[in-house]
Motif scaffolding. Structure first.
Motif, PDB file in Angstrom:
ATOM      1  N   ASN A  11      39.981  50.396  43.186  1.00  0.00           N
ATOM      2  CA  ASN A  11      40.869  50.749  44.302  1.00  0.00           C
ATOM      3  C   ASN A  11      40.936  49.627  45.338  1.00  0.00           C
ATOM      4  OD1 ASN A  11      42.020  53.292  43.595  1.00  0.00           O
ATOM      5  ND2 ASN A  11      40.011  54.218  43.908  1.00  0.00           N
ATOM      6  N   THR A  12      39.838  48.917  45.531  1.00  0.00           N
ATOM      7  CA  THR A  12      39.841  47.758  46.431  1.00  0.00           C
ATOM      8  C   THR A  12      40.754  46.677  45.867  1.00  0.00           C
ATOM      9  OG1 THR A  12      37.614  48.229  47.228  1.00  0.00           O
ATOM     10  CG2 THR A  12      38.401  45.961  47.495  1.00  0.00           C
ATOM     11  N   LEU A  13      40.627  46.395  44.573  1.00  0.00           N
ATOM     12  CA  LEU A  13      41.509  45.406  43.944  1.00  0.00           C
ATOM     13  C   LEU A  13      42.965  45.826  44.083  1.00  0.00           C
ATOM     14  CD1 LEU A  13      39.527  44.582  40.677  1.00  0.00           C
ATOM     15  CD2 LEU A  13      40.091  42.972  42.509  1.00  0.00           C
ATOM     16  N   LYS A  14      43.239  47.095  43.834  1.00  0.00           N
ATOM     17  CA  LYS A  14      44.610  47.623  43.945  1.00  0.00           C
ATOM     18  C   LYS A  14      45.166  47.376  45.344  1.00  0.00           C
ATOM     19  CE  LYS A  14      46.753  52.211  44.304  1.00  0.00           C
ATOM     20  NZ  LYS A  14      48.057  52.219  44.318  1.00  0.00           N
ATOM     21  N   LYS A  15      44.394  47.725  46.353  1.00  0.00           N
ATOM     22  CA  LYS A  15      44.844  47.580  47.739  1.00  0.00           C
ATOM     23  C   LYS A  15      45.143  46.113  48.066  1.00  0.00           C
ATOM     24  CE  LYS A  15      42.510  49.938  50.725  1.00  0.00           C
ATOM     25  NZ  LYS A  15      41.459  50.385  51.655  1.00  0.00           N
ATOM     26  N   PHE A  16      44.235  45.222  47.695  1.00  0.00           N
ATOM     27  CA  PHE A  16      44.408  43.815  48.010  1.00  0.00           C
ATOM     28  C   PHE A  16      45.601  43.214  47.273  1.00  0.00           C
ATOM     29  CE2 PHE A  16      40.573  44.332  50.168  1.00  0.00           C
ATOM     30  CZ  PHE A  16      40.198  43.162  50.815  1.00  0.00           C
ATOM     31  N   LYS A  88      40.005  31.090  41.754  1.00  0.00           N
ATOM     32  CA  LYS A  88      40.708  30.547  42.925  1.00  0.00           C
ATOM     33  C   LYS A  88      41.916  31.410  43.273  1.00  0.00           C
ATOM     34  CE  LYS A  88      39.234  25.759  42.600  1.00  0.00           C
ATOM     35  NZ  LYS A  88      39.645  24.357  42.475  1.00  0.00           N
ATOM     36  N   GLU A  89      42.650  31.872  42.267  1.00  0.00           N
ATOM     37  CA  GLU A  89      43.810  32.732  42.520  1.00  0.00           C
ATOM     38  C   GLU A  89      43.381  34.059  43.149  1.00  0.00           C
ATOM     39  OE1 GLU A  89      45.813  33.147  38.765  1.00  0.00           O
ATOM     40  OE2 GLU A  89      46.658  31.138  38.854  1.00  0.00           O
ATOM     41  N   ALA A  90      42.330  34.667  42.597  1.00  0.00           N
ATOM     42  CA  ALA A  90      41.840  35.949  43.130  1.00  0.00           C
ATOM     43  C   ALA A  90      41.309  35.771  44.553  1.00  0.00           C
ATOM     44  CB  ALA A  90      40.758  36.520  42.220  1.00  0.00           C
ATOM     45  N   ALA A  91      40.595  34.677  44.800  1.00  0.00           N
ATOM     46  CA  ALA A  91      40.062  34.415  46.141  1.00  0.00           C
ATOM     47  C   ALA A  91      41.195  34.235  47.149  1.00  0.00           C
ATOM     48  CB  ALA A  91      39.155  33.185  46.117  1.00  0.00           C
ATOM     49  N   LYS A  92      42.262  33.572  46.738  1.00  0.00           N
ATOM     50  CA  LYS A  92      43.427  33.380  47.602  1.00  0.00           C
ATOM     51  C   LYS A  92      44.042  34.733  47.975  1.00  0.00           C
ATOM     52  CE  LYS A  92      48.136  31.603  47.281  1.00  0.00           C
ATOM     53  NZ  LYS A  92      49.106  30.983  46.388  1.00  0.00           N
ATOM     54  N   ILE A  93      44.184  35.601  46.995  1.00  0.00           N
ATOM     55  CA  ILE A  93      44.751  36.933  47.227  1.00  0.00           C
ATOM     56  C   ILE A  93      43.845  37.746  48.152  1.00  0.00           C
ATOM     57  CG2 ILE A  93      45.266  39.143  46.091  1.00  0.00           C
ATOM     58  CD1 ILE A  93      46.251  37.381  43.680  1.00  0.00           C
ATOM     59  N   MET A  94      42.544  37.687  47.925  1.00  0.00           N
ATOM     60  CA  MET A  94      41.596  38.444  48.750  1.00  0.00           C
ATOM     61  C   MET A  94      41.605  37.947  50.195  1.00  0.00           C
ATOM     62  SD  MET A  94      40.386  40.692  46.834  1.00  0.00           S
ATOM     63  CE  MET A  94      39.109  41.270  45.788  1.00  0.00           C
ATOM     64  N   ARG A  95      41.638  36.632  50.383  1.00  0.00           N
ATOM     65  CA  ARG A  95      41.683  36.086  51.756  1.00  0.00           C
ATOM     66  C   ARG A  95      42.958  36.527  52.467  1.00  0.00           C
ATOM     67  NH1 ARG A  95      39.700  31.499  49.408  1.00  0.00           N
ATOM     68  NH2 ARG A  95      41.780  30.599  49.223  1.00  0.00           N
ATOM     69  N   TYR A  96      44.074  36.355  51.795  1.00  0.00           N
ATOM     70  CA  TYR A  96      45.370  36.698  52.384  1.00  0.00           C
ATOM     71  C   TYR A  96      45.423  38.183  52.754  1.00  0.00           C
ATOM     72  CZ  TYR A  96      50.405  37.290  52.818  1.00  0.00           C
ATOM     73  OH  TYR A  96      51.652  37.595  53.288  1.00  0.00           O
ATOM     74  N   GLY A  98      42.940  40.345  52.945  1.00  0.00           N
ATOM     75  CA  GLY A  98      41.869  40.717  53.872  1.00  0.00           C
ATOM     76  C   GLY A  98      42.280  40.501  55.314  1.00  0.00           C
ATOM     77  N   MET A  99      42.959  39.385  55.558  1.00  0.00           N
ATOM     78  CA  MET A  99      43.453  39.114  56.913  1.00  0.00           C
ATOM     79  C   MET A  99      44.473  40.170  57.326  1.00  0.00           C
ATOM     80  SD  MET A  99      42.140  36.418  58.355  1.00  0.00           S
ATOM     81  CE  MET A  99      43.356  35.760  59.468  1.00  0.00           C
ATOM     82  N   ARG A 100      45.416  40.474  56.441  1.00  0.00           N
ATOM     83  CA  ARG A 100      46.461  41.465  56.752  1.00  0.00           C
ATOM     84  C   ARG A 100      45.851  42.842  56.994  1.00  0.00           C
ATOM     85  NH1 ARG A 100      47.967  37.152  56.318  1.00  0.00           N
ATOM     86  NH2 ARG A 100      50.036  36.298  56.139  1.00  0.00           N
ATOM     87  N   LEU A 101      44.933  43.243  56.125  1.00  0.00           N
ATOM     88  CA  LEU A 101      44.322  44.564  56.263  1.00  0.00           C
ATOM     89  C   LEU A 101      43.459  44.638  57.520  1.00  0.00           C
ATOM     90  CD1 LEU A 101      43.444  45.203  52.528  1.00  0.00           C
ATOM     91  CD2 LEU A 101      45.170  46.413  53.873  1.00  0.00           C
ATOM     92  N   GLY A 102      42.783  43.534  57.856  1.00  0.00           N
ATOM     93  CA  GLY A 102      41.981  43.490  59.073  1.00  0.00           C
ATOM     94  C   GLY A 102      42.847  43.610  60.312  1.00  0.00           C
ATOM     95  N   LEU A 103      43.986  42.934  60.302  1.00  0.00           N
ATOM     96  CA  LEU A 103      44.896  43.010  61.444  1.00  0.00           C
ATOM     97  C   LEU A 103      45.514  44.397  61.566  1.00  0.00           C
ATOM     98  CD1 LEU A 103      46.676  39.536  61.171  1.00  0.00           C
ATOM     99  CD2 LEU A 103      44.990  40.253  62.868  1.00  0.00           C
ATOM    100  N   LEU A 104      45.825  45.033  60.435  1.00  0.00           N
ATOM    101  CA  LEU A 104      46.365  46.397  60.472  1.00  0.00           C
ATOM    102  C   LEU A 104      45.340  47.363  61.061  1.00  0.00           C
ATOM    103  CD1 LEU A 104      48.179  46.681  57.022  1.00  0.00           C
ATOM    104  CD2 LEU A 104      49.239  46.637  59.274  1.00  0.00           C
TER     105      LEU A 104
END
Length: 117
Positions: A11-16, A88-96, A98-104
């Motif tokens: 579910n975490t992967l899905k959300k990100f 690297k691709e997965a880390a890029k998605i998680m960073r991106y 993570g920032m959006r979800l944190g701001l929300l």
């Protein structure tokens, strides 16, 4: 890993991945994915473009094959299973995402503060 923990991970992967894919503004399709983990069938509904679907399927495969009873964070894992390019691709998605979800989350907290007053 326990089934409850496995479900949390998928579910975490899905959300990100969905946050990341939504921002790309490409054609997304709703797909129901079935994962078999420890003799349990787990269905998850995804709303992703074909490229993100390919990437999340790779992540699901890695998660299904994780040999650890207590799953460490992938970045601190003593036996990494992601190939470097996919990592690297997965880390890029998680960073991106993570920032959006944190701001929300921060935005919701601020709105709740002002609603109380």
């Amino acid at each position: 890993m326990e089934i409850v923990k496995f479900k949390e991970e998928i579910n975490t992967l899905k959300k990100f991945f969905e946050v990341y894919c939504k921002e790309k503004d490409v054609d997304q399709k709703i797909i129901t994915k079935t994962l078999n983990y420890k003799n349990e069938e787990i269905k998850i509904e995804l709303n992703l473009c074909p490229e993100c679907l390919r990437k999340i399927n790779y992540s699901f495969d890695r998660l299904l094959e994780c040999p650890h009873d207590i799953k460490p964070r992938c970045r601190t894992c003593p036996t990494p299973c992601y190939e470097k390019k996919q990592w690297k691709e997965a880390a890029k998605i998680m960073r991106y995402s993570g920032m959006r979800l944190g701001l929300l989350s921060l935005n919701k907290k601020i709105k709740n503060i002002f609603k109380r007053n």
